[in-house]
Motif scaffolding. Structure first.
Motif, PDB file in Angstrom:
ATOM      1  N   ARG A 171       0.477  -1.220   0.047  1.00  0.00           N
ATOM      2  CA  ARG A 171       0.150  -0.045  -0.118  1.00  0.00           C
ATOM      3  C   ARG A 171       0.974   1.493  -0.054  1.00  0.00           C
ATOM      4  O   ARG A 171       0.742   2.213  -0.636  1.00  0.00           O
ATOM      5  N   ALA A 210       1.854   1.811  -3.571  1.00  0.00           N
ATOM      6  CA  ALA A 210       0.747   2.288  -4.349  1.00  0.00           C
ATOM      7  C   ALA A 210       0.604   3.757  -4.172  1.00  0.00           C
ATOM      8  O   ALA A 210       0.406   4.604  -5.272  1.00  0.00           O
ATOM      9  N   MET A 234      -5.817   4.733  -9.036  1.00  0.00           N
ATOM     10  CA  MET A 234      -4.898   3.911  -7.866  1.00  0.00           C
ATOM     11  C   MET A 234      -5.537   4.263  -6.638  1.00  0.00           C
ATOM     12  O   MET A 234      -5.492   3.160  -5.559  1.00  0.00           O
TER      13      MET A 234
END
Length: 209
Positions: free
Chosen positions: A17, A20, A74
């Motif tokens: 995460r 991202a 995203m």
């Protein structure tokens, strides 16, 4: 993105995460830079007029829009509405800062150090602030830590603006941009020192860089 990842390490947050989120923040950054290239090509740049935008005005705008929407796809995948809210608000503030900067360029009598610093925080530092804050949100940090990390981001972003646009700052009466930038870094360091972070050295490394 470096600040986002350093914040993740400082919090002891692993997994995919943070990467991202860092990628999404960088896509937003690049999209804004492409749009800036268009305004620079028309003579409205902080660092002087360019002859032409990298891909032509239309190409830069379209590519910037593509990267911007890709960033938010995203962000949606992160499945956190608070992250979405913070980054959406940040991009709105950045756009407002760009408009305010163009207005200031057209009104020489209003060019003051305080006006430049206020607009620089909105145009340049806000994304740093939002990136660090969003990483704290993803980690599930308590409100005080989240607020403190956002302040770290704001200080780092302000230092970046002062260093990278020192010549423009001088046009507004700021003759000590690099000294002010160092003061922002020291302020960020003081905030980090006041936090009980798992790996504070990760953030310190960004500040020293």
């Amino acid at each position: 993105p470096a600040l986002v990842l350093a914040t993740a390490r400082a919090l002891g947050h692993g997994g995919e995460r943070p990467h991202a989120l860092a990628a999404a923040v960088e896509l937003i950054h690049i999209s804004l830079a492409l749009h800036d290239d268009v305004t620079e090509a028309s003579g409205g740049a902080a660092d002087g007029a360019h002859e032409a935008a990298l891909f032509g005005n239309a190409g830069n705008i379209l590519l910037g829009d593509l990267l911007y929407t890709s960033a938010f796809r995203m962000i949606v995948d992160l499945d956190d509405m608070e992250v979405m809210r913070v980054l959406s608000d940040a991009t709105n503030v950045i756009a407002e800062g760009e408009v305010a900067y163009r207005e200031l360029l057209a009104a020489p009598a209003s060019r003051t150090p305080e006006a430049w610093l206020d607009i620089a925080r909105r145009r340049r530092a806000k994304l740093f602030e939002a990136g660090a804050e969003c990483m704290a949100i993803v980690h599930g940090a308590d409100p005080a830590t989240r607020s403190a990390l956002a302040r770290v981001g704001l200080h780092v972003g302000s230092a970046h603006a002062l260093r990278s646009e020192a010549e423009d700052a001088a046009r507004f009466g700021i003759v000590d941009a690099h000294a002010r930038a160092q003061a922002e870094i020291e302020a960020a360091r003081a905030v980090v020192d006041g936090l009980a972070l798992a790996e504070a050295a990760a953030l310190v490394g960004v500040l020293e860089g």
